[in-house]
Structure formats: structure tokens, C-alpha cells
Write an enzyme that holds these catalytic residues in place. Structure first.
Site, PDB file in Angstrom:
ATOM      1  N   ASP A   1    -105.984  22.027 -89.857  1.00 41.48           N
ATOM      2  CA  ASP A   1    -104.977  21.583 -90.834  1.00 41.48           C
ATOM      3  C   ASP A   1    -105.206  20.190 -91.444  1.00 41.48           C
ATOM      4  OD1 ASP A   1    -104.040  23.645 -89.261  1.00 41.48           O
ATOM      5  OD2 ASP A   1    -102.265  22.603 -88.580  1.00 41.48           O
TER       6      ASP A   1
ATOM      7  N   ASP B   1     -95.510  20.041 -85.608  1.00 42.52           N
ATOM      8  CA  ASP B   1     -95.920  19.767 -86.993  1.00 42.52           C
ATOM      9  C   ASP B   1     -94.853  19.052 -87.816  1.00 42.52           C
ATOM     10  OD1 ASP B   1     -98.030  21.296 -86.050  1.00 42.52           O
ATOM     11  OD2 ASP B   1     -97.414  23.114 -87.099  1.00 42.52           O
TER      12      ASP B   1
ATOM     13  N   TYR C   1    -101.725  17.011 -82.331  1.00 43.41           N
ATOM     14  CA  TYR C   1    -101.556  18.125 -83.270  1.00 43.41           C
ATOM     15  C   TYR C   1    -101.032  17.653 -84.625  1.00 43.41           C
ATOM     16  CZ  TYR C   1    -102.668  21.996 -80.052  1.00 43.41           C
ATOM     17  OH  TYR C   1    -103.302  22.906 -79.243  1.00 43.41           O
TER      18      TYR C   1
HETATM   19  C1  FRU Z   1    -101.809  25.332 -87.431  1.00 46.96           C
HETATM   20  C2  FRU Z   1    -101.704  24.701 -86.047  1.00 46.96           C
HETATM   21  C3  FRU Z   1    -100.506  23.784 -85.949  1.00 46.96           C
HETATM   22  C4  FRU Z   1    -100.911  22.841 -84.859  1.00 46.96           C
HETATM   23  C5  FRU Z   1    -102.393  22.690 -85.109  1.00 46.96           C
HETATM   24  C6  FRU Z   1    -103.230  22.475 -83.879  1.00 46.96           C
HETATM   25  O1  FRU Z   1    -103.090  25.717 -87.746  1.00 46.96           O
HETATM   26  O2  FRU Z   1    -101.654  25.704 -85.060  1.00 46.96           O
HETATM   27  O3  FRU Z   1     -99.281  24.432 -85.712  1.00 46.96           O
HETATM   28  O4  FRU Z   1    -100.249  21.622 -84.911  1.00 46.96           O
HETATM   29  O5  FRU Z   1    -102.810  23.858 -85.772  1.00 46.96           O
HETATM   30  O6  FRU Z   1    -104.537  22.190 -84.231  1.00 46.96           O
END
Ligand code: FRU
Length: 496
Positions: free
Chosen positions: A47, A168, A106
Site C-alpha cells: 500500500d 489503516d 502497517y
Molecule cells: C492492505 C493491507 C492493510 C495493512 C497492510 C499491511 O493491503 O493488508 O490493511 O495495513 O496491507 O501491509
């Protein structure tokens, strides 16, 4: 190669310089390296995070596992740019080395406050039973790009009614209050987003769930984003667990938006229209938006998907980010256009016009493995018309319009020996209206981004054709179509 848990949780700080340099060398030799997309120096990118304009520059971070093409322990990697086109690698921004982020820093977002860029992210932790405990964390960057992590999380618990899938944070300011959206899973295993508020970015109060009509819409909503544009409220999120319906929801996970009235921050009600996918292609997930210095709303996504293998894996890296897209709203629909600044990449230009009479045509100036191509088609009684790109005698990526069905069809069945995610199909389609059709295409070494009719629909796809598959063919079947085409060779973002 199967990665063990131990390997996936090995930190870059633990490996020798020689080992890392060897990985860098291996990645550099990969024939799939992109030239004008943000891609990881090694390992896996996912992401986009913390996308913001701060102190005269754009900052774009991404989820990064440095040591291989797998979802291991995640770092935030930092890139910056003056023009959203030429990006410079800054290095690691956030390391998962505290108790509150021990198993990964994350995804999250950035907001400027009191002259500093505040980066909110989810600290992923696991206990001895490997049960997840998420924390919402804060790191603060100053104008020297120096980042200090707060040792204490700003949100330490998951509120009652939600599972450990709670992550997130996206933060924005409305009047004198900050708001944070978090992607969540209810205890009944359905997805949603929840809202927090704060006056100082440090103390956050749980406001409750955002009320939509999508009570049972997948089992988890990742990476939420909310903004207001052209008088509408827009909620973006990436729901997991949708069943495919006709042409929609064909990928392993989806990514889309709701538009509606502005979100009522008191009642937390969002009155909205139906869910639309942001991208009709194969490789798109977890986008994030920001407002730039000119007031434009700009979106960048991850050009990849979780749990899918890609041909770059054997070269020690995976994925890239999409090109930035400028958003606007027309009749409740998000329109996504490639940002103007991408014109800076243009080098030589060629134009041509053909009348295609139930035939396939090539042109000596139209070919390549890295270019921008703009085609305006007018139908004169053809059943189908379109183009083949990255074509040779064995390979091609076909973009066609089916006149009767009024469908745009993106076909990567023959795009290369290895087509990722084949089990999810190799063709994507969507409804597009009209007798004329504009295709605006960006081709990099191993990707295609197709903007249809000035951003009405977008198809994003990784493709892995041979170097020699560089042909472009224009075609019309069953009748006549006229095409006016323009091609620009593009420079790489490292060239001036
Ligand atoms: C989305 C996700 C998020 C998380 C991140 C971990 O692709 O699963 O929800 O924060 O990737 O890398």
C-alpha cells in the site's frame, strides 16, 4: 521457494550488508524493472502510505518488506518528489522496532500540523499465541525529514464489537477537529469503518461506526479514505470477501468508493449511492488520496494484490505503485485522469490516422515497451475495434470495444508466458457507452494503465511480455472504424 515465518519476520537490520547488496544486485538485473513507476529497491511493496504535500515537496511512503517478494515484517519506505513525476528514494521512514509495532508498521496516512508531518499508522503486534493486537501509532517528521516515533500508541485498544482486524488510520481535519477513519471487522465478521475524533492529534475519542447501507459487504474493509470533492462526500475502501457478479469484483479483493452527501460527523451517517470499483483491471488495491498544492485531489494505488504470485518474485522483488490520478466527480461518479505533470516524461511524438476496414494495421512509428499512447476511435459500423499492444507473433495484450455489448474488454490471456492470478481469469470487461472511444494508455516495462474516455473507467494491469513483443496493431472487425493516434516515447523518471 516457501518462506518460513522466521524468514518473513527477519528484519533488514539483522542481515549482513553483503547479503543485502547481493539481493539489490539480483533485483537490478530483473528484466521487469519499471522506469517511471515507484517500485521497491528490493523485496515487496504494497500500500501507498502517508501521501502528502509538506514543506514544498510531495511525500509518498509505502508498505515495504525489504528482504523478499513476500508479506513479511513491514516497514514504511519514504520517497519524495517536487512534481509528482520524478521520485527520489529517501530510505526507511518507520521501522517496526517497538513493542507497539513489533510485527509490522502497517498502513496509515499523513497530515501536517504545527509545521510537522504527522504520520499515523497501525502497529501490528502478535502475542505468543500469534494473536494479533493492533495499535494506532504516531511518528512525526520535521522539515529535515527526521522522523521520531512516539513510544506510546495514540489508540491502544480495539473498541468492543470489533475484532483484531482494525487498522489503516486515515486522518483529516474539519474545522478545528481532527478525524480518523479506521478499517474494521465487526465481531460478526463483516467489514465497516469507524470514526475517531481529536483536538490535538494525541488524544482520540471513539465516535462510532460510519453508517452506510452496506451492512453485509465483505468480511473486512481495509484502507479507508474520506474526502469531499465537488460538493460530494466520497468514501474509498478496499473490501475483502465480495462475490463476483457479472463483470464486477473479479479480483481476489476489491477496491472502490461510495459517493453521497457530505458525511454527517454528528450522526456518522453517510447517505450514498452504490459501490463502484475504482479500477476495472487486474492489479489495483489499497489506494490513498491527498490534496496537492494546487488543491487537486490525487489518488495513488498499489499496482498489485495480496496473495497473488508475480513473475518478478524470482528476481527478489514485487509490485509498484500506480501513476498519480487526479479525481473529479461527474454525475456522482469519480472521474480519474492521469495528472498533467506526466507530460514531462514525453519525448518524441508521432501521429497517424487510419481508416480500418475490417482489418488489422500497424505503423512504423508505433511500437515500443515504454510509451504513452492516445487513440481516438470513431465507429463506422464495425462490430469490434481496438488495439493490440506489446505484440509479437506469440504475444499481445488486447484492448477492444464490443459495439453491440457496449463493453470495453481488456485481455491479457496472451500477455506473456506468465500471467499472474490466472485462477481469477485473464479478461476484464466493463460497460462503456458511445460510438466514439478514447483510450489513453501508459505502458511501462511490465505494466499498462488504461484511461477510458478521459477517466470514466481505468484498467490497471501488470503484464510480462518478452522484450521483443513491442508491436502496436490497430484493428476493426465486421465493419469500419477510424482511429486517430498519437504516441510519445517516455523518458524514465531518473532521466532529467
Ligand atoms: C492492505 C493491507 C492493510 C495493512 C497492510 C499491511 O493491503 O493488508 O490493511 O495495513 O496491507 O501491509
Amino acid at each position: 521457494m516457501e518462506w518460513t515465518r522466521e524468514q518473513r519476520y527477519t528484519r533488514i537490520e539483522e542481515v549482513s550488508e553483503e547479503m543485502y547488496v547481493a539481493l539489490e544486485e539480483k533485483v537490478k538485473k530483473s528484466k521487469w524493472r519499471q522506469t517511471f513507476h515507484i517500485q521497491p529497491p528490493t523485496g515487496l511493496l504494497n500500500d501507498p502510505n502517508g501521501f502528502s504535500y509538506y514543506n514544498g515537496e510531495y511525500h509518498l511512503f509505502y508498505q515495504w518488506f525489504p528482504l523478499g517478494p513476500v508479506h513479511g515484517i513491514k516497514y514504511w519506505y519514504h520517497t519524495k518528489s517536487k512534481d509528482l513525476v520524478h521520485w527520489e528514494n529517501v530510505g526507511i521512514a518507520i521501522r517496526p522496532n517497538d513493542a507497539i509495532d513489533s510485527h509490522g508498521a502497517y498502513s496509515g496516512s499523513g497530515i501536517e500540523h504545527e509545521g510537522k508531518l504527522h504520520l499515523f499508522y497501525t502497529g501490528n503486534t502478535r502475542d505468543e499465541q500469534w494473536i494479533r493486537h493492533p495499535y494506532q501509532c504516531l511518528a512525526v517528521m520535521d522539515d529535515q525529514l527526521h522522523i521520531v516515533k512516539r513510544k506510546q500508541a495514540v489508540i491502544e485498544d480495539v473498541p468492543t464489537g470489533y475484532t483484531e482486524h482494525f487498522r489503516d488510520p486515515k486522518v483529516w481535519k474539519h474545522k478545528d477537529t481532527f478525524y480518523m477513519l479506521i478499517g474494521a471487522q465487526r465481531e460478526n465478521e463483516t467489514g465497516c469503518v469507524v470514526l475517531y475524533s481529536s483536538k490535538d492529534l494525541l488524544n482520540w475519542s471513539f465516535e462510532g461506526e460510519i453508517k452506510t447501507t452496506l451492512d453485509e459487504f465483505g468480511y473486512m474493509w481495509e484502507c479507508p479514505d474520506y474526502f469531499e470533492l465537488d460538493g460530494k462526500g466520497v468514501l474509498i475502501f478496499s473490501p475483502q470477501g465480495l462475490e463476483s457478479i457479472e463483470d464486477a469484483y473479479q479480483n481476489i479483493y476489491q477496491s472502490g468508493y461510495l459517493t453521497g452527501d457530505e458525511l454527517n460527523l454528528e450522526t456518522k451517517t453517510f447517505s450514498h449511492d452504490e459501490f463502484h470499483e475504482l479500477d476495472r483491471g487486474f492489479d489495483f488495491y489499497a489506494p490513498q488520496t491527498m490534496v496537492d498544492v494546487k488543491g487537486r485531489r490525487i489518488l495513488v494505488g498499489w499496482m498489485g494484490l495480496p496473495e497473488i504470485e508475480y513473475p518478478t518474485d524470482v528476481d527478489g522483488w514485487a509490485h509498484c505503485l500506480t501513476l498519480p490520478r487526479e479525481l473529479s466527480i461527474q454525475n456522482g461518479k469519480l472521474i480519474q485522469r492521469p495528472i498533467r505533470e506526466l507530460e514531462k516524461l514525453r519525448k518524441s511524438e508521432h501521429q497517424a490516422e487510419f481508416i480500418l476496414k475490417n482489418e488489422k494495421r500497424t505503423h512504423e512509428s508505433f511500437n515500443g515497451t515504454r510509451y504513452e499512447l492516445i487513440c481516438d476511435f470513431t465507429n463506422k459500423a464495425a462490430d469490434q475495434f481496438g488495439i493490440e499492444i506489446r505484440a509479437s507473433s506469440e504475444e499481445k495484450t488486447t484492448i477492444s470495444f464490443d459495439v453491440k455489448e457496449e463493453k470495453l474488454i481488456f485481455d491479457r490471456t496472451l500477455s506473456g508466458v506468465e500471467v499472474p492470478g490466472k485462477e481469477y481469469g485473464t479478461i476484464r470487461k466493463c460497460h462503456v457507452k458511445g460510438e466514439s472511444l478514447k483510450l489513453h494508455i501508459f505502458v511501462d516495462t511490465s505494466s499498462v494503465e488504461l484511461f477510458v474516455n478521459d477517466g470514466e473507467e481505468v484498467f490497471t494491469s501488470r503484464i510480462f511480455p518478452k522484450q521483443g513483443s513491442d508491436g502496436i496493431r490497430f484493428f476493426a472487425n465486421g465493419g469500419e472504424a477510424v482511429v486517430r493516434a498519437k504516441i510519445y516515447e517516455l523518458s524514465s523518471m531518473n532521466e532529467s
